[in-house]
Scaffold this motif. Structure first.
Motif, PDB file in Angstrom:
ATOM      1  N   UNK A  21       0.809  -1.217   0.000  1.00  0.00           N
ATOM      2  CA  UNK A  21       0.000   0.000   0.000  1.00  0.00           C
ATOM      3  C   UNK A  21       0.844   1.270   0.000  1.00  0.00           C
ATOM      4  N   UNK A  22       2.068   1.185   0.484  1.00  0.00           N
ATOM      5  CA  UNK A  22       2.859   2.404   0.702  1.00  0.00           C
ATOM      6  C   UNK A  22       4.012   2.601  -0.271  1.00  0.00           C
ATOM      7  N   UNK A  23       4.273   1.608  -1.101  1.00  0.00           N
ATOM      8  CA  UNK A  23       5.461   1.684  -1.947  1.00  0.00           C
ATOM      9  C   UNK A  23       5.452   2.908  -2.861  1.00  0.00           C
ATOM     10  N   UNK A  24       4.315   3.181  -3.486  1.00  0.00           N
ATOM     11  CA  UNK A  24       4.248   4.283  -4.452  1.00  0.00           C
ATOM     12  C   UNK A  24       4.619   5.616  -3.801  1.00  0.00           C
ATOM     13  N   UNK A  25       4.061   5.872  -2.632  1.00  0.00           N
ATOM     14  CA  UNK A  25       4.302   7.150  -1.965  1.00  0.00           C
ATOM     15  C   UNK A  25       5.694   7.225  -1.353  1.00  0.00           C
ATOM     16  N   UNK A  26       6.010   6.243  -0.525  1.00  0.00           N
ATOM     17  CA  UNK A  26       7.249   6.342   0.239  1.00  0.00           C
ATOM     18  C   UNK A  26       8.462   5.805  -0.519  1.00  0.00           C
ATOM     19  N   UNK A  27       8.231   4.988  -1.542  1.00  0.00           N
ATOM     20  CA  UNK A  27       9.346   4.536  -2.369  1.00  0.00           C
ATOM     21  C   UNK A  27       9.984   5.700  -3.101  1.00  0.00           C
ATOM     22  N   UNK A  28       9.167   6.583  -3.641  1.00  0.00           N
ATOM     23  CA  UNK A  28       9.703   7.752  -4.338  1.00  0.00           C
ATOM     24  C   UNK A  28      10.348   8.726  -3.352  1.00  0.00           C
ATOM     25  N   UNK A  29       9.771   8.820  -2.152  1.00  0.00           N
ATOM     26  CA  UNK A  29      10.368   9.687  -1.127  1.00  0.00           C
ATOM     27  C   UNK A  29      11.743   9.164  -0.731  1.00  0.00           C
ATOM     28  N   UNK A  30      11.852   7.847  -0.598  1.00  0.00           N
ATOM     29  CA  UNK A  30      13.134   7.228  -0.253  1.00  0.00           C
ATOM     30  C   UNK A  30      14.173   7.514  -1.333  1.00  0.00           C
ATOM     31  N   UNK A  31      13.821   7.223  -2.579  1.00  0.00           N
ATOM     32  CA  UNK A  31      14.778   7.400  -3.675  1.00  0.00           C
ATOM     33  C   UNK A  31      15.188   8.857  -3.816  1.00  0.00           C
ATOM     34  N   UNK A  32      14.229   9.771  -3.623  1.00  0.00           N
ATOM     35  CA  UNK A  32      14.548  11.184  -3.736  1.00  0.00           C
ATOM     36  C   UNK A  32      15.518  11.644  -2.659  1.00  0.00           C
TER      37      UNK A  32
END
Length: 214
Positions: free
Chosen positions: A129-140
Motif C-alpha cells: 500500500x505504501x510503496x508508491x508514496x514512500x518509495x519515491x520519497x526514499x529514492x529522492x
C-alpha cells in the motif's frame, strides 16, 4: 583608558562564558551519545531521546542534538511490531527533522539520510500500500544525499538495505544488493567524521548484509 579596560574585561568575560557553555555542551553530548550506544530497549532509548531534546532546547544553535533525538526515535520505531506504533515514533522523528530544517546544518546530507530512513520504515509497515508514496520519497532523499555528499556511506547503506529486503520479484534480493553493499563498505573505509559527534553509524548494519555476498 578605563573604558578600554572595561571593554576588554567584557570581551574576556564573554569568551570565558562561551568556553564554559561549549564545554558543558560537549560533556552533555558525549555522555548522552555513550548512553545511546549502550541503549538496548525502548525505555532506555526514550530516556536518551529525552536527553537529546533537552540539550537541543538549551543549545538552540546546535543541530546535532535534534539529529540524535530523531535518530533515537527511529531506533525506537525499529523495535515496534505494530504498524501504528511504528508510525507514531516515526512521526516524532519527522518532528525533529522539521526542527533541523530551521537550523544551520553543516552536513545536510545526513538529514536526507534520516528522511530516507523514515521513508524506508514507513514502507515496512505495509509495502504493497505504501510503496508508491514512500518509495519515491526514499529514492529522492537518497539521491539528494549523494548529490550533496557522494562520500556519505550511510546513503549507500540505506540503499543496500532497501534493495536487500525488497522481494526478488520486484527487483530486490541479496544478489542485487551486493554491489551497493560493497560500495557502502568502501565508502566507510574512506569516511572521516567532521567532528567527534558527527554521525558514524551504518558500518555494522552493512557488514551484516555483506555476509550474504560471500
Amino acid at each position: 583608558m578605563k573604558k578600554l579596560i572595561f571593554t576588554i574585561a567584557l570581551f574576556i568575560a564573554s569568551f570565558i562564558t562561551k568556553a564554559t557553555d561549549n564545554e558543558r555542551f560537549m560533556k552533555a553530548m558525549g555522555a548522552t551519545l555513550m548512553e545511546l550506544g549502550q541503549a538496548q530497549d525502548v525505555a532506555s532509548l526514550q530516556e536518551v531521546a529525552n536527553k537529546f531534546e533537552r540539550i537541543a532546547n538549551s543549545e538552540t544553535n546546535e543541530w546535532l542534538p535534534n539529529y540524535y533525538a530523531a535518530l533515537s526515535y527511529n531506533l525506537i520505531a525499529q523495535k515496534q511490531k505494530e504498524g501504528a506504533e511504528i508510525d507514531k515514533y516515526l512521526d516524532k522523528t519527522e518532528g525533529f527533522i522539521t526542527k533541523l530544517a530551521q537550523q544551520n546544518v553543516s552536513t545536510p546530507d545526513e538529514i536526507e539520510v534520516l528522511k530516507a530512513q523514515v521513508a524506508m520504515m514507513r514502507i515496512s509497515v505495509d509495502g504493497a500500500a505504501r510503496w508508491m508514496k514512500f518509495g519515491s520519497a526514499f529514492e529522492g532523499a537518497i539521491a539528494k544525499a549523494k548529490q550533496i555528499n557522494p562520500e556519505n556511506p550511510r546513503a549507500y547503506t540505506l540503499k543496500a538495505q532497501m534493495v536487500f529486503y525488497t522481494p526478488q520479484q520486484f527487483g530486490g534480493g541479496a544478489e542485487k544488493a551486493c554491489p551497493e553493499i560493497q560500495t557502502a563498505i568502501q565508502k566507510f573505509a574512506n569516511f572521516k567524521p567532521t567532528n567527534p559527534f558527527a554521525p558514524k553509524w551504518g558500518l555494522e548494519q552493512v557488514n551484516g548484509l555483506a555476509k550474504a555476498c560471500k
